[in-house]
Write a protein that holds these residues in place. Structure first.
Motif, PDB file in Angstrom:
ATOM      1  N   LEU A  77     -18.517   1.850   3.717  1.00 47.71           N
ATOM      2  CA  LEU A  77     -17.670   1.490   2.591  1.00 47.71           C
ATOM      3  C   LEU A  77     -17.059   0.102   2.776  1.00 47.71           C
ATOM      4  N   THR A  78     -16.790  -0.556   1.665  1.00 51.03           N
ATOM      5  CA  THR A  78     -16.213  -1.888   1.718  1.00 51.03           C
ATOM      6  C   THR A  78     -14.817  -1.960   1.105  1.00 51.03           C
ATOM      7  N   GLY A  79     -14.386  -0.867   0.440  1.00 51.40           N
ATOM      8  CA  GLY A  79     -13.121  -0.878  -0.265  1.00 51.40           C
ATOM      9  C   GLY A  79     -11.976  -0.264   0.506  1.00 51.40           C
ATOM     10  N   MET A  80     -10.938   0.143  -0.224  1.00 53.52           N
ATOM     11  CA  MET A  80      -9.714   0.687   0.373  1.00 53.52           C
ATOM     12  C   MET A  80      -9.625   2.192   0.142  1.00 53.52           C
ATOM     13  N   PHE A  81      -9.515   2.939   1.230  1.00 55.76           N
ATOM     14  CA  PHE A  81      -9.222   4.371   1.167  1.00 55.76           C
ATOM     15  C   PHE A  81      -7.800   4.561   1.667  1.00 55.76           C
ATOM     16  N   ALA A  82      -6.969   5.232   0.889  1.00 58.53           N
ATOM     17  CA  ALA A  82      -5.553   5.362   1.276  1.00 58.53           C
ATOM     18  C   ALA A  82      -4.943   6.627   0.695  1.00 58.53           C
ATOM     19  N   GLU A  83      -3.823   7.027   1.282  1.00 58.37           N
ATOM     20  CA  GLU A  83      -2.977   8.047   0.690  1.00 58.37           C
ATOM     21  C   GLU A  83      -2.078   7.385  -0.340  1.00 58.37           C
ATOM     22  N   PHE A  84      -1.731   8.132  -1.388  1.00 59.23           N
ATOM     23  CA  PHE A  84      -0.749   7.611  -2.333  1.00 59.23           C
ATOM     24  C   PHE A  84       0.341   8.652  -2.563  1.00 59.23           C
ATOM     25  N   ASP A  85       1.474   8.173  -3.002  1.00 61.05           N
ATOM     26  CA  ASP A  85       2.623   9.037  -3.256  1.00 61.05           C
ATOM     27  C   ASP A  85       2.392   9.812  -4.552  1.00 61.05           C
ATOM     28  N   GLN A  86       2.119  11.081  -4.409  1.00 59.54           N
ATOM     29  CA  GLN A  86       1.850  11.935  -5.561  1.00 59.54           C
ATOM     30  C   GLN A  86       3.135  12.539  -6.119  1.00 59.54           C
ATOM     31  N   SER A  87       4.152  12.634  -5.267  1.00 62.68           N
ATOM     32  CA  SER A  87       5.382  13.330  -5.650  1.00 62.68           C
ATOM     33  C   SER A  87       6.152  12.597  -6.744  1.00 62.68           C
ATOM     34  N   GLY A  91      -1.605  12.245  -2.263  1.00 60.51           N
ATOM     35  CA  GLY A  91      -2.979  12.364  -2.711  1.00 60.51           C
ATOM     36  C   GLY A  91      -3.795  11.262  -2.063  1.00 60.51           C
ATOM     37  N   TYR A  92      -5.097  11.165  -2.407  1.00 53.29           N
ATOM     38  CA  TYR A  92      -5.961  10.134  -1.853  1.00 53.29           C
ATOM     39  C   TYR A  92      -6.567   9.298  -2.968  1.00 53.29           C
ATOM     40  N   ILE A  93      -6.850   8.037  -2.649  1.00 51.34           N
ATOM     41  CA  ILE A  93      -7.486   7.132  -3.609  1.00 51.34           C
ATOM     42  C   ILE A  93      -8.490   6.249  -2.880  1.00 51.34           C
ATOM     43  N   TYR A  94      -9.609   5.975  -3.551  1.00 46.41           N
ATOM     44  CA  TYR A  94     -10.562   4.994  -3.037  1.00 46.41           C
ATOM     45  C   TYR A  94     -10.757   3.910  -4.089  1.00 46.41           C
ATOM     46  N   VAL A  95     -10.568   2.652  -3.688  1.00 47.41           N
ATOM     47  CA  VAL A  95     -10.694   1.509  -4.596  1.00 47.41           C
ATOM     48  C   VAL A  95     -11.706   0.523  -4.018  1.00 47.41           C
ATOM     49  N   PRO A  96     -12.885   0.386  -4.634  1.00 46.23           N
ATOM     50  CA  PRO A  96     -13.834  -0.651  -4.196  1.00 46.23           C
ATOM     51  C   PRO A  96     -13.212  -2.035  -4.320  1.00 46.23           C
ATOM     52  N   LYS A  97     -13.653  -2.949  -3.505  1.00 45.81           N
ATOM     53  CA  LYS A  97     -13.100  -4.304  -3.502  1.00 45.81           C
ATOM     54  C   LYS A  97     -13.178  -4.937  -4.894  1.00 45.81           C
ATOM     55  N   ASN A 125     -18.838   0.468  -8.964  1.00 45.28           N
ATOM     56  CA  ASN A 125     -17.534   0.097  -9.531  1.00 45.28           C
ATOM     57  C   ASN A 125     -16.793   1.269 -10.180  1.00 45.28           C
ATOM     58  N   PHE A 126     -16.487   2.255  -9.369  1.00 45.71           N
ATOM     59  CA  PHE A 126     -15.634   3.383  -9.756  1.00 45.71           C
ATOM     60  C   PHE A 126     -14.430   3.420  -8.833  1.00 45.71           C
ATOM     61  N   ILE A 127     -13.273   3.672  -9.375  1.00 48.60           N
ATOM     62  CA  ILE A 127     -12.118   4.067  -8.569  1.00 48.60           C
ATOM     63  C   ILE A 127     -12.107   5.592  -8.555  1.00 48.60           C
ATOM     64  N   VAL A 128     -11.874   6.186  -7.394  1.00 49.82           N
ATOM     65  CA  VAL A 128     -11.867   7.646  -7.278  1.00 49.82           C
ATOM     66  C   VAL A 128     -10.496   8.099  -6.787  1.00 49.82           C
ATOM     67  N   ILE A 129      -9.911   9.033  -7.516  1.00 48.68           N
ATOM     68  CA  ILE A 129      -8.619   9.616  -7.125  1.00 48.68           C
ATOM     69  C   ILE A 129      -8.831  11.086  -6.787  1.00 48.68           C
TER      70      ILE A 129
END
Length: 333
Positions: free
Chosen positions: A209-219, A233-239, A280-284
């Motif tokens: 992967l080349t993008g950003m995988f991270a946790e996000f504040d779901q609350s 929650g989790y999110i993946y954002v391609p560059k 080019n998809f963002i995945v949540i």
């Protein structure tokens, strides 16, 4: 006993966050689709039906059709799962309920579904949710769209869970992560089925992967303490999606597959991120929470009414959280 110990160990290990927690921000989004496994498949269909003016398609992996449970835990765990009891799955009741919800403005216009797309999957080795139940999704959606818009896959010898071409246990054998390596890129098949005009590229198996995988504040999206969703929650954002127009896909885990049980196993290994990177998809990955006292010990999504009776509508507590997440990411609200 061994299985219980494994679950307890996983629960302990995942009590510590290993990702940098992000605050969700706005991106340039052109289309929004959803999918899920088992209870997550049911949730994906509920979100699609409830928010069809926002969401353009859904993928249901080994999950029941819309409002199958009729708000009953007993029905959800019998008629809506077992091959022997599918005669009790009342399609007319589900269709009529959807139309009633529409008349009360509790779901978006069902006419929206006419030009949208659906994916339905059931593995031949699935002993949790039978193929005969999964096929009821076809019966439901045929009332609102042409059969040609319903992509079905019933021929793969997969156990209950997400199917990949690079991660998981043997295809036909169930495992505690509900991830099965069947040499089939299910994430690609779902996304390409829901976006038939985009000629998506299939990634190499397990591509880096080349993008950003991270946790996000779901609350921050909760308005009710009874939502029974995890604080993260989790999110993946391609560059490329940081500056270019992209699609948004929301993927719902199944029971015993969320962060409170297995951490980021599903979010990192479902295959969506690799497809997203190339196309080019963002995945949540929203996360439901296991709760011994909230009527949800397995961390399932609400498809039988453990949060409230409006669980399958725009007023459902979990669906309202999902809509708020969509609004933040796609509409800059």
């Amino acid at each position: 006993m061994i299985f219980l110990k494994l679950i307890l160990i996983i629960l302990f290990l995942n009590g510590i966050s290993s990702e940098n927690v992000k605050k969700l921000t706005n991106y340039q989004i052109k289309d929004i689709t959803v999918s899920g496994i088992s209870s997550g498949g049911a949730m994906a269909v509920q979100v699609h039906v409830a928010l069809s003016s926002t969401v353009s398609g859904s993928g249901n992996i080994a999950g029941p059709p819309y409002y199958c449970s009729r708000g009953s835990l007993l029905i959800s765990t019998t008629w809506c799962m077992s091959n022997l009891l599918t005669l009790g799955v009342d399609m007319n009741a589900m269709i009529n309920k959807a139309r009633y919800f529409e008349s009360q403005n509790l779901v978006d216009s069902l006419q929206n579904l006419r030009n949208q797309n659906v994916y339905v999957f059931s593995g031949t080795a699935d002993i949790v949710t039978s193929t005969s139940v999964a096929k009821k999704n076809e019966d439901f959606f045929r009332n609102f769209m042409d059969q040609s818009r319903i992509r079905t896959v019933y021929s793969i010898a997969a156990a209950h869970g997400m199917v990949t071409d690079f991660y998981g246990g043997p295809c036909s054998i169930a495992n505690i992560y509900f991830m099965n390596d069947c040499s089939y890129n299910q994430a690609f098949d779902i996304l390409s089925s829901l976006h038939p005009n985009e000629n998506l590229k299939i990634p190499n198996s397990g591509a880096e992967l080349t993008g950003m995988f991270a946790e996000f504040d779901q609350s921050e999206f909760f308005s009710d303490s009874n939502t029974l969703m995890d604080s993260l929650g989790y999110i993946y954002v391609p560059k490329k999606c940081e500056t270019e127009v992209c699609n948004l896909h929301i993927a719902f885990h199944g029971c015993l597959q969320g962060k409170s049980v297995v951490g980021n196993i599903y979010a990192k290994n479902s295959g969506y991120n690799q497809v997203a990177d190339l196309n080019n998809f963002i995945v949540i990955y929203p996360q439901a929470k296991s709760s011994l006292y909230g009527g949800n010990p397995s961390g399932c999504w609400d498809w039988w009414g453990y949060t409230d009776s409006l669980f399958a509508t725009k007023q459902g507590k979990q669906i309202k959280v999902v809509k708020s997440i969509i609004d933040r990411v796609a509409f800059n609200n």
